[in-house]
Design a protein around this motif. Structure first.
Motif, PDB file in Angstrom:
ATOM      1  N   VAL A 194       0.961  -1.130  -0.007  1.00  0.00           N
ATOM      2  CA  VAL A 194       0.135   0.137   0.010  1.00  0.00           C
ATOM      3  C   VAL A 194       0.901   1.184  -0.021  1.00  0.00           C
ATOM      4  O   VAL A 194       0.625   2.294  -0.678  1.00  0.00           O
ATOM      5  N   PHE A 201       2.308   1.688  -3.419  1.00  0.00           N
ATOM      6  CA  PHE A 201       1.510   2.257  -4.410  1.00  0.00           C
ATOM      7  C   PHE A 201       1.030   3.703  -4.069  1.00  0.00           C
ATOM      8  O   PHE A 201       1.277   4.442  -5.071  1.00  0.00           O
ATOM      9  N   ASN A 202       1.208   4.220  -2.842  1.00  0.00           N
ATOM     10  CA  ASN A 202       0.843   5.563  -2.596  1.00  0.00           C
ATOM     11  C   ASN A 202       2.027   6.403  -2.923  1.00  0.00           C
ATOM     12  O   ASN A 202       1.921   7.454  -3.496  1.00  0.00           O
ATOM     13  N   LEU A 214      -0.170   6.216  -7.135  1.00  0.00           N
ATOM     14  CA  LEU A 214      -1.262   5.676  -7.427  1.00  0.00           C
ATOM     15  C   LEU A 214      -2.641   6.109  -6.755  1.00  0.00           C
ATOM     16  O   LEU A 214      -2.525   6.427  -5.681  1.00  0.00           O
ATOM     17  N   THR A 249      -4.871   4.775  -4.825  1.00  0.00           N
ATOM     18  CA  THR A 249      -4.957   3.469  -4.172  1.00  0.00           C
ATOM     19  C   THR A 249      -6.122   3.198  -3.181  1.00  0.00           C
ATOM     20  O   THR A 249      -6.764   4.177  -2.465  1.00  0.00           O
ATOM     21  N   SER A 250      -6.597   1.904  -3.193  1.00  0.00           N
ATOM     22  CA  SER A 250      -7.717   1.593  -2.351  1.00  0.00           C
ATOM     23  C   SER A 250      -7.789   0.054  -2.103  1.00  0.00           C
ATOM     24  O   SER A 250      -6.707  -0.597  -2.630  1.00  0.00           O
ATOM     25  N   THR A 251      -8.336  -0.292  -1.034  1.00  0.00           N
ATOM     26  CA  THR A 251      -8.096  -1.704  -0.804  1.00  0.00           C
ATOM     27  C   THR A 251      -9.506  -2.298  -0.602  1.00  0.00           C
ATOM     28  O   THR A 251     -10.703  -1.657  -0.562  1.00  0.00           O
ATOM     29  N   ILE A 257      -5.108  -5.236  -2.943  1.00  0.00           N
ATOM     30  CA  ILE A 257      -4.664  -3.894  -3.016  1.00  0.00           C
ATOM     31  C   ILE A 257      -4.686  -3.355  -4.386  1.00  0.00           C
ATOM     32  O   ILE A 257      -4.090  -3.585  -5.181  1.00  0.00           O
ATOM     33  N   GLY A 268      -4.591  -0.257  -7.163  1.00  0.00           N
ATOM     34  CA  GLY A 268      -3.771   1.217  -7.600  1.00  0.00           C
ATOM     35  C   GLY A 268      -4.190   1.278  -8.858  1.00  0.00           C
ATOM     36  O   GLY A 268      -3.938   0.642  -9.764  1.00  0.00           O
ATOM     37  N   TYR A 315      -3.214   4.334 -12.150  1.00  0.00           N
ATOM     38  CA  TYR A 315      -2.333   5.346 -12.771  1.00  0.00           C
ATOM     39  C   TYR A 315      -3.372   5.840 -13.769  1.00  0.00           C
ATOM     40  O   TYR A 315      -3.426   5.094 -14.810  1.00  0.00           O
TER      41      TYR A 315
END
Length: 347
Positions: A87, A90-91, A95, A97-99, A117, A119, A121
């Protein structure tokens, strides 16, 4: 002199450069230039620009973060550490980002929570209904107490390298790339099942009306072996892919390739794009790509006997894109699997 581990990492490095250059959208009328645009502060992808993956970063990712068990029933704390690291990566690379949390239970496994996870772009068209998503996915969970270096630290490391290069070169894309670190693949590709049915289809394809170019699934891509007899051919693969099996036999069962598993006629445009890039850069990437084109699997969910007869061709997350069984859309989703063939590839 490179160590055996470094040589195998070069195999991963070769793949990490693919999606950043010549993967084209499914619509033949759209060119690569239309897919990937440029601005003063971003890079335009063309024949002169090929960002290089960093083998040292790939190695560090595996050695420092992807070489211990990541199984919730064996060591949940180590798995959580890995999740947090993915995570954060990704951050850090900008990106969106979410889960996605989900719970599995049943007679064959203890109840446990899963975490996908996700992400994104974003491309220029991310804010509207005309986006065209290309997905790159890899699972991060492991079998029991295994270290999971190849299965599937290798796939996750390559995925993260692609993300790093996109961010480092400030790439501006017309269409969005989606990256997914999938959980619980080792329990029957359950992470991808929940992702496709509960996130991708309802949120992206239905609500946002995005088109789906396809998914590239990376699973066990580290094993490179040039010795004779290093590649096995199980009976189901021999029956389903007789020409491919004969070729492996003629090359004396040498496991010096990555396999590209896809359904003939259904996943061809994506697999052909990857193959074209690979072959056009053979001098820079001296590792072989072997297409495993399946003629005996189609658009509809196969019966149990057919699935059994293709078991070793379906052992990863791509199966949940092919045969999602979601009533919101009545067609299969394009997906290909890049793999060293895993358990039938001798280390």
């Amino acid at each position: 002199m490179k160590s055996k581990f470094d040589s195998k990492l070069s195999f991963v490095e070769s793949f990490a450069e693919i999606p950043l250059t010549e993967l084209k959208p499914m619509n033949k009328s759209l060119s690569t230039k239309q897919l990937m645009t440029s601005s003063e502060s971003s890079h335009h992808f063309n024949d002169a620009f090929h960002p290089n993956a960093d083998i040292n970063r790939l190695k560090a990712n595996i050695e420092n973060n992807l070489s211990e068990t990541r199984n919730g029933l064996s060591n949940i704390s180590l798995k959580i550490i890995t999740q947090q690291w993915i995570v954060n990566t990704f951050n850090t690379n900008n990106l969106l980002t979410s889960t996605q949390k989900f719970t599995i239970s049943g007679h064959s496994t203890q109840e446990q929570e899963g975490l996908n996870i996700i992400g994104i772009y974003p491309g220029v068209y991310r804010s509207g209904p005309n986006d065209r998503l290309l997905l790159i996915g890899a699972h991060y969970d492991t079998v029991g107490n295994t270290s999971g270096v190849n299965d599937n630290g290798s796939g996750i490391s390559a995925l993260l390298e692609i993300i790093h290069l996109l961010n480092a070169y400030n790439c501006r894309l017309t269409y969005s790339l989606m990256f997914v670190a999938l959980d619980l693949e080792e329990y029957g590709a359950l992470g991808s099942k929940y992702f496709v049915n509960d996130y991708l289809i309802p949120n992206e394809l239905i609500e946002r009306k995005s088109q789906f170019i396809g998914a590239i699934i990376l699973d066990t891509i580290l094993n490179f072996n040039q010795t004779l007899g290093s590649q096995d051919i199980p009976y189901d693969i021999f029956k389903a892919l007789p020409k491919w099996s004969q070729h492996i036999k003629q090359t004396q069962f040498v496991g010096d390739f990555l396999a590209l598993i896809h359904r003939n006629n259904l996943d061809n445009e994506l697999s052909d794009s990857i193959t074209k890039f690979w072959r056009s850069h053979a001098k820079q990437m001296p590792y072989k790509l072997s297409k495993m084109s399946i003629n005996s699997l189609g658009n509809n969910i196969p019966d149990f006997k057919t699935l059994t007869n293709h078991a070793n061709l379906l052992r990863s997350d791509h199966i949940m894109f092919w045969y999602h069984n979601n009533p919101l859309i009545n067609t299969t989703l394009t997906a290909v699997l890049l793999t060293d063939t895993g358990i039938i590839h001798i280390t």
